[in-house]
Design a protein around this motif. Structure first.
Motif, PDB file in Angstrom:
ATOM      1  N   SER A  47      49.007  52.709  73.567  1.00 36.06           N
ATOM      2  CA  SER A  47      48.130  52.064  74.553  1.00 36.06           C
ATOM      3  C   SER A  47      46.731  52.654  74.586  1.00 36.06           C
ATOM      4  O   SER A  47      45.780  51.992  75.023  1.00 36.06           O
ATOM      5  CB  SER A  47      48.751  52.171  75.947  1.00 36.06           C
ATOM      6  N   GLY A  48      46.602  53.906  74.160  1.00 40.87           N
ATOM      7  CA  GLY A  48      45.322  54.588  74.270  1.00 40.87           C
ATOM      8  C   GLY A  48      45.036  55.116  75.660  1.00 40.87           C
ATOM      9  O   GLY A  48      43.922  55.572  75.942  1.00 40.87           O
ATOM     10  N   GLY A  93      51.340  63.263  60.138  1.00 43.19           N
ATOM     11  CA  GLY A  93      51.709  61.889  59.810  1.00 43.19           C
ATOM     12  C   GLY A  93      53.024  61.483  60.464  1.00 43.19           C
ATOM     13  O   GLY A  93      53.156  60.374  60.988  1.00 43.19           O
ATOM     14  N   VAL A  94      54.011  62.367  60.445  1.00 43.07           N
ATOM     15  CA  VAL A  94      55.281  62.105  61.125  1.00 43.07           C
ATOM     16  C   VAL A  94      55.048  61.957  62.625  1.00 43.07           C
ATOM     17  O   VAL A  94      55.647  61.089  63.283  1.00 43.07           O
ATOM     18  CB  VAL A  94      56.294  63.222  60.840  1.00 43.07           C
ATOM     19  N   ALA A  95      54.168  62.787  63.180  1.00 37.80           N
ATOM     20  CA  ALA A  95      53.837  62.677  64.601  1.00 37.80           C
ATOM     21  C   ALA A  95      53.295  61.290  64.928  1.00 37.80           C
ATOM     22  O   ALA A  95      53.690  60.665  65.918  1.00 37.80           O
ATOM     23  CB  ALA A  95      52.820  63.747  64.984  1.00 37.80           C
ATOM     24  N   ALA A  96      52.397  60.789  64.083  1.00 36.01           N
ATOM     25  CA  ALA A  96      51.830  59.453  64.299  1.00 36.01           C
ATOM     26  C   ALA A  96      52.909  58.378  64.179  1.00 36.01           C
ATOM     27  O   ALA A  96      52.922  57.407  64.957  1.00 36.01           O
ATOM     28  CB  ALA A  96      50.706  59.202  63.304  1.00 36.01           C
ATOM     29  N   PHE A 101      42.269  59.023  60.694  1.00 37.17           N
ATOM     30  CA  PHE A 101      42.732  58.022  59.746  1.00 37.17           C
ATOM     31  C   PHE A 101      44.123  57.508  60.091  1.00 37.17           C
ATOM     32  O   PHE A 101      44.530  56.447  59.621  1.00 37.17           O
ATOM     33  CB  PHE A 101      42.740  58.604  58.335  1.00 37.17           C
ATOM     34  N   ALA A 102      44.864  58.261  60.904  1.00 36.39           N
ATOM     35  CA  ALA A 102      46.226  57.851  61.242  1.00 36.39           C
ATOM     36  C   ALA A 102      46.253  56.689  62.228  1.00 36.39           C
ATOM     37  O   ALA A 102      47.168  55.862  62.187  1.00 36.39           O
ATOM     38  CB  ALA A 102      46.995  59.038  61.822  1.00 36.39           C
ATOM     39  N   ALA A 103      45.271  56.621  63.116  1.00 29.55           N
ATOM     40  CA  ALA A 103      45.290  55.600  64.165  1.00 29.55           C
ATOM     41  C   ALA A 103      45.330  54.181  63.604  1.00 29.55           C
ATOM     42  O   ALA A 103      46.242  53.408  63.949  1.00 29.55           O
ATOM     43  CB  ALA A 103      44.102  55.789  65.105  1.00 29.55           C
ATOM     44  N   ASN A 139      48.660  51.671  63.675  1.00 32.47           N
ATOM     45  CA  ASN A 139      48.378  50.765  64.794  1.00 32.47           C
ATOM     46  C   ASN A 139      48.373  51.516  66.135  1.00 32.47           C
ATOM     47  O   ASN A 139      48.995  51.096  67.119  1.00 32.47           O
ATOM     48  CB  ASN A 139      49.393  49.617  64.820  1.00 32.47           C
ATOM     49  N   LEU A 140      47.668  52.625  66.157  1.00 27.83           N
ATOM     50  CA  LEU A 140      47.539  53.432  67.357  1.00 27.83           C
ATOM     51  C   LEU A 140      46.097  53.413  67.845  1.00 27.83           C
ATOM     52  O   LEU A 140      45.179  53.085  67.098  1.00 27.83           O
ATOM     53  CB  LEU A 140      47.969  54.876  67.070  1.00 27.83           C
TER      54      LEU A 140
END
Length: 361
Positions: free
Chosen positions: A176-177, A215-218, A234-236, A240-241
């Motif tokens: 959601s941010g 990356g696993v956290a994301a 770059f992970a967001a 789709n975060l």
């Protein structure tokens, strides 16, 4: 025709010239690839690639910045490698980890990348020949050395082939941010340590669960709308975060040092480092005597780290980086003396120095 239209026409014409030159370069690279295959030599030549970029930077009059030039030619060289033979690179995954970003900075987007679940798996896949090279973290400027990587160097037959220094910045990201939706935070232990003060100040009641990588956290945050992750910017978009808070690291200028590992060490470039590990006898002055050959020859030691020997209590291995290449006479003589003095000695490889800190952008 307006002035803007005329300038755009000139840009289009220049782009057409660039396209023709790039294709000519690719044809030449393909011819070199055929010769390498006949010789049985490897596609990647670290020394040659460093020489190409250094030569162009020396000739560059601007206004193109040296950083932009390096980024452009990284991809040109990566494309040339692809036409010769696809290059496989393993890294600590999944995608969008800092190890992944470091691998992209070193090898370019045209390489074949393989995300691994652990650092040990990166070593293992390269040892088996499933990937040509691996990229592993060795040290962070605020949290210190990565012990898992150091310990594996004691056992592996692989060599250190190169290095990357990568700027590290952490974002807090979630579905959601919104900060109010967060009930748990996923993060890698190193990232947790680098953001500990920010978390204690802004989210002191939220539990933090450590996982194998950023990356696993994301990935976990993408599956749980009431969670967040500490990860790279770059992970967001990849998972789709949304960004809850950017740059939450406690210290600006945070940098992680990565090693490139592979079966062979490259030749000298004139700007090199050499890495060794050794053990000493448990007697007074043993470490001093072992390192004295470096000081006597004016060789600069850039890092020394100790790790316990797994099979013998209260015995330690010392990991040392020094300036110079193993083929240089003074370095070769010093290493020979150290090997004679040491209870155990292993040459981990010589490799080109990184040109500087790679920026995330």
């Amino acid at each position: 025709m307006t002035e803007k239209e005329e300038l755009r026409r000139q840009i289009d014409a220049t782009d057409e010239e660039l396209l023709a030159l790039l294709n000519r370069r690719q044809s030449l690279a393909a011819a070199i690839g055929r010769i390498k295959n006949q010789e049985g030599s490897r596609t990647l030549d670290f020394r040659r690639e460093e020489e190409v970029v250094a030569h162009l930077i020396h000739l560059n009059p601007g206004p193109l910045s040296h950083t932009a030039l390096r980024n452009i030619f990284r991809e040109i060289i990566s494309a040339a490698r692809e036409i010769q033979a696809p290059l496989g690179v393993a890294f600590l995954g999944p995608e969008a980890t800092f190890s992944h970003l470091a691998a992209l900075k070193k090898f370019g987007y045209a390489s074949r990348f393989g995300p691994m679940a652990t650092i040990q798996e990166v070593f293992g896949e390269v040892e088996k020949g499933k990937y040509h090279y691996g990229v592993v973290p060795i040290e962070n400027s605020t949290e210190g050395v990565v012990n898992a990587t150091l310990d594996l160097f004691a056992e592996t037959p692989l060599k250190i082939c190169g290095e990357i220094y990568l700027e590290v910045s952490h974002d807090l990201v979630s579905k959601s941010g919104q900060k109010l939706d967060i009930e748990v935070i996923y993060t890698h232990p190193q990232a947790h340590g680098q953001c500990r003060n920010w978390l204690a100040t802004h989210l002191p009641e939220i539990p933090v669960l450590e996982v194998a990588s950023t990356g696993v956290a994301a990935q976990k945050a993408a599956k749980n709308p009431n969670s967040a992750a500490i990860a790279s910017a770059f992970a967001a978009p990849l998972y789709n975060l949304r960004v809850v808070e950017p740059r939450i690291e406690d210290h600006s200028g945070n940098v992680t040092h990565f090693f490139v590992i592979g079966p062979d060490a490259p030749g000298p470039t004139g700007r090199d480092k050499t890495a060794i590990l050794f053990a000493v006898d448990n007697i007074p002055g043993a470490l001093y005597k072992t390192l004295r050959p470096l000081a006597e020859r004016g060789l600069n030691m850039t890092r020394i780290v100790s790790r316990p020997v797994k099979t013998e209590a209260w015995r330690y291995l010392f990991y040392v980086d020094l300036d110079g290449h193993q083929s240089e006479p003074e370095v070769r003589e010093a290493l020979s003396e150290i090997e004679q003095i040491s209870a155990h000695f292993k040459l981990l490889g010589s490799f080109p120095k990184a040109p500087g800190v790679e920026k995330l952008s």
